[in-house]
Motif scaffolding. Sequence first.
Motif, short mmCIF file in Angstrom:
data_model
loop_
_atom_site.label_atom_id
_atom_site.label_comp_id
_atom_site.label_asym_id
_atom_site.label_seq_id
_atom_site.Cartn_x
_atom_site.Cartn_y
_atom_site.Cartn_z
N TYR A 1 -90.76 44.47 -47.99
CA TYR A 1 -91.97 44.80 -47.25
C TYR A 1 -92.36 43.62 -46.36
CZ TYR A 1 -92.58 48.41 -50.79
OH TYR A 1 -92.39 49.48 -51.63
N SER A 2 -93.04 43.94 -45.26
CA SER A 2 -93.65 42.87 -44.48
C SER A 2 -94.91 42.44 -45.22
CB SER A 2 -94.00 43.37 -43.07
OG SER A 2 -94.96 44.40 -43.13
N ILE A 3 -95.47 41.33 -44.84
CA ILE A 3 -96.74 40.86 -45.43
C ILE A 3 -97.80 41.08 -44.37
CG2 ILE A 3 -98.00 38.85 -46.29
CD1 ILE A 3 -95.26 37.80 -47.29
N SER A 4 -98.83 41.84 -44.70
CA SER A 4 -99.84 42.19 -43.71
C SER A 4 -100.92 41.13 -43.56
CB SER A 4 -100.49 43.53 -44.06
OG SER A 4 -101.18 43.43 -45.29
N GLU A 5 -101.25 40.47 -44.65
CA GLU A 5 -102.32 39.48 -44.60
C GLU A 5 -102.34 38.65 -45.86
OE1 GLU A 5 -106.18 41.50 -44.71
OE2 GLU A 5 -105.15 43.18 -45.65
N VAL A 6 -103.08 37.58 -45.82
CA VAL A 6 -103.30 36.73 -46.99
C VAL A 6 -104.82 36.66 -47.17
CG1 VAL A 6 -103.02 34.44 -48.00
CG2 VAL A 6 -101.22 35.38 -46.52
N VAL A 7 -105.28 36.98 -48.36
CA VAL A 7 -106.71 36.89 -48.66
C VAL A 7 -106.91 36.05 -49.91
CG1 VAL A 7 -107.25 39.12 -47.60
CG2 VAL A 7 -106.74 39.02 -50.04
N VAL A 8 -108.08 35.47 -50.04
CA VAL A 8 -108.42 34.68 -51.22
C VAL A 8 -109.65 35.32 -51.85
CG1 VAL A 8 -109.14 32.42 -52.07
CG2 VAL A 8 -107.47 32.58 -50.21
#
Length: 72
Positions: free
Chosen positions: A31-38
């Motif tokens: 899969y692609s990575i759509s975003e990074v959240v914390v």
Amino acid sequence: MTAQELIDELEYLDPETEVRFASQPSWPFEYSISEVVVANVEKRGEEEEVAYLGEGRQIGYLPGKAKEELGW
């Protein structure tokens, strides 16, 4: 894995190298990575910061070489 461990793993790659996520060892996809959240989440009775990689689009089956490297 901690953020520092991830940084250490990626440190020597060309900055233009695409990063993908592999999932489901018995039916492996990439899969692609759509975003990074914390987010602050409760862990062992205390709040702790955790980084999450958002699943992007399914690219296809995980290539055999990547599967081998992951030990799947």
